[in-house]
Design a protein around this motif. Structure first.
Motif, short mmCIF file in Angstrom:
data_model
loop_
_atom_site.label_atom_id
_atom_site.label_comp_id
_atom_site.label_asym_id
_atom_site.label_seq_id
_atom_site.Cartn_x
_atom_site.Cartn_y
_atom_site.Cartn_z
N LYS A 69 0.80 -1.23 0.00
CA LYS A 69 0.00 0.00 0.00
C LYS A 69 0.83 1.28 0.00
O LYS A 69 0.54 2.21 -0.77
CB LYS A 69 -0.97 0.00 1.18
N PRO A 70 1.89 1.40 0.85
CA PRO A 70 2.68 2.64 0.83
C PRO A 70 3.33 2.91 -0.53
O PRO A 70 3.41 4.06 -0.97
CB PRO A 70 3.75 2.38 1.91
N PHE A 71 3.78 1.87 -1.19
CA PHE A 71 4.42 2.03 -2.49
C PHE A 71 3.40 2.37 -3.58
O PHE A 71 3.68 3.17 -4.47
CB PHE A 71 5.19 0.75 -2.85
N LEU A 72 2.22 1.77 -3.46
CA LEU A 72 1.14 2.08 -4.40
C LEU A 72 0.70 3.53 -4.26
O LEU A 72 0.40 4.20 -5.25
CB LEU A 72 -0.05 1.14 -4.17
N ALA A 73 0.68 4.01 -3.01
CA ALA A 73 0.27 5.39 -2.76
C ALA A 73 1.29 6.37 -3.35
O ALA A 73 0.92 7.39 -3.96
CB ALA A 73 0.14 5.63 -1.25
N ARG A 74 2.56 6.06 -3.18
CA ARG A 74 3.61 6.91 -3.75
C ARG A 74 3.54 6.92 -5.28
O ARG A 74 3.73 7.95 -5.92
CB ARG A 74 4.99 6.43 -3.28
N ALA A 75 3.25 5.75 -5.84
CA ALA A 75 3.15 5.64 -7.30
C ALA A 75 1.96 6.46 -7.81
O ALA A 75 2.06 7.12 -8.85
CB ALA A 75 2.99 4.18 -7.71
N GLN A 76 0.85 6.44 -7.08
CA GLN A 76 -0.33 7.20 -7.49
C GLN A 76 -0.06 8.70 -7.44
O GLN A 76 -0.46 9.44 -8.35
CB GLN A 76 -1.51 6.85 -6.57
N THR A 77 0.63 9.13 -6.40
CA THR A 77 0.98 10.55 -6.27
C THR A 77 1.88 10.99 -7.42
O THR A 77 1.69 12.06 -8.01
CB THR A 77 1.71 10.80 -4.93
N ASP A 78 2.85 10.14 -7.76
CA ASP A 78 3.76 10.49 -8.85
C ASP A 78 3.06 10.43 -10.20
O ASP A 78 3.38 11.20 -11.11
CB ASP A 78 4.97 9.54 -8.86
N LYS A 79 2.09 9.55 -10.33
CA LYS A 79 1.30 9.45 -11.57
C LYS A 79 0.51 10.75 -11.78
O LYS A 79 0.44 11.27 -12.90
CB LYS A 79 0.36 8.27 -11.48
N GLU A 80 -0.06 11.27 -10.69
CA GLU A 80 -0.82 12.52 -10.78
C GLU A 80 0.12 13.68 -11.11
O GLU A 80 -0.25 14.57 -11.88
CB GLU A 80 -1.53 12.78 -9.45
N ARG A 81 1.33 13.65 -10.55
CA ARG A 81 2.33 14.68 -10.88
C ARG A 81 2.66 14.65 -12.36
O ARG A 81 2.70 15.69 -13.03
CB ARG A 81 3.60 14.39 -10.04
N TYR A 82 2.86 13.44 -12.88
CA TYR A 82 3.21 13.28 -14.29
C TYR A 82 2.09 13.79 -15.19
O TYR A 82 2.35 14.47 -16.19
CB TYR A 82 3.49 11.80 -14.56
N GLN A 83 0.86 13.46 -14.84
CA GLN A 83 -0.27 13.89 -15.65
C GLN A 83 -0.38 15.41 -15.70
O GLN A 83 -0.62 15.99 -16.77
CB GLN A 83 -1.57 13.28 -15.11
N LYS A 84 -0.18 16.06 -14.55
CA LYS A 84 -0.26 17.52 -14.50
C LYS A 84 0.87 18.15 -15.33
O LYS A 84 0.66 19.12 -16.05
CB LYS A 84 -0.18 18.00 -13.06
N GLU A 85 2.07 17.60 -15.18
CA GLU A 85 3.21 18.14 -15.93
C GLU A 85 3.05 17.92 -17.43
O GLU A 85 3.44 18.77 -18.23
CB GLU A 85 4.50 17.50 -15.43
N MET A 86 2.46 16.78 -17.81
CA MET A 86 2.23 16.52 -19.23
C MET A 86 1.17 17.45 -19.81
O MET A 86 1.26 17.87 -20.96
CB MET A 86 1.81 15.05 -19.44
N VAL A 185 -6.49 -1.91 -22.40
CA VAL A 185 -5.40 -0.97 -22.57
C VAL A 185 -4.27 -1.31 -21.63
O VAL A 185 -4.45 -2.02 -20.65
CB VAL A 185 -5.85 0.50 -22.29
N VAL A 186 -3.10 -0.78 -21.92
CA VAL A 186 -1.94 -0.95 -21.07
C VAL A 186 -1.96 0.14 -20.01
O VAL A 186 -2.46 1.22 -20.25
CB VAL A 186 -0.65 -0.85 -21.90
N ASP A 187 -1.45 -0.14 -18.81
CA ASP A 187 -1.39 0.87 -17.76
C ASP A 187 -0.75 2.14 -18.28
O ASP A 187 0.25 2.10 -18.99
CB ASP A 187 -0.55 0.37 -16.56
N GLU A 188 -1.29 3.29 -17.88
CA GLU A 188 -0.81 4.56 -18.40
C GLU A 188 0.67 4.78 -18.08
O GLU A 188 1.40 5.36 -18.85
CB GLU A 188 -1.63 5.71 -17.80
#
Length: 204
Positions: A69-86, A185-188
């Protein structure tokens, strides 16, 4: 006489854009980073990189969902960061309601291959390489199954897009308001990386 293969001439690699946002990090790679840090703190030898990664992969597969769970949470936060930056990088705001493009026959095969490889302690890059090798070894008869699956996914995509346009960009719905099953689809977080792999693994 067979046609010449795509790889008959030196493959041209895409020139990387230094301004393009860094891709999001997966939960597994956060875990792998923690393993490296702990090894440094304890002074434990990491041996060869390949062996160390394989050991970490075994540990990752043994974790419970709670432990992950902690690693999944960090991955989700970074995914949101990536989406905003993109969004800022491309000047576009992602339309979350727009149906995703359907999987090609190769990606239908890849989705099945992932399931078969689950728990075999093969890292992401190696798995993609093995998938590409197996795909290239399939004959036309073996590939027909995935071609038919891709045709089904494409049809679902067309229906979803028709509904999306009809409703002015709202979530695609099926009969009686039930959501249309989304295309495979493949994971984003892996999608960009695997586009290149599809070019290498898939033959027209």
């Amino acid at each position: 006489m067979g046609r010449s293969r795509k790889d008959s001439s030196p493959q041209k690699r895409k020139i990387k854009d230094a301004n393009r946002p860094k891709r999001s990090t997966s939960a597994y790679f956060y875990f792998l980073h923690d393993c490296r840090e702990k090894a440094k703190e304890t002074g434990a030898p990491t041996a060869k990189i390949g062996d160390f990664t394989k050991e970490c992969s075994v540990k990752w597969n043994a974790l419970t969902e709670v432990d992950k769970k902690p690693f999944l949470a960090r991955a989700q936060t970074d995914k949101e960061r990536y989406q905003k930056e993109m969004e800022a990088y491309t000047g576009k705001i992602k339309d979350v309601n727009k149906p995703k493009k359907p999987a090609s026959s190769y990606f239908c095969f890849l989705a099945e291959f992932r399931i078969d490889m689950k728990g075999k302690n093969v890292d992401h890059k190696q798995m993609l390489s093995l998938a590409g090798e197996k795909w290239r070894g399939l004959n036309d008869g073996d590939k027909q199954k995935y071609i038919e699956l891709a045709a089904i996914e494409h049809k679902k995509y067309e229906i979803a897009m028709e509904e999306y346009r009809r409703t002015g960009g709202k979530m695609a719905k099926g009969v009686n308001g039930v959501a249309i099953a989304p295309p495979v689809v493949v994971d984003e977080e892996e999608e960009d990386e695997e586009e290149d792999d599809e070019e290498e693994g898939e033959e027209d």
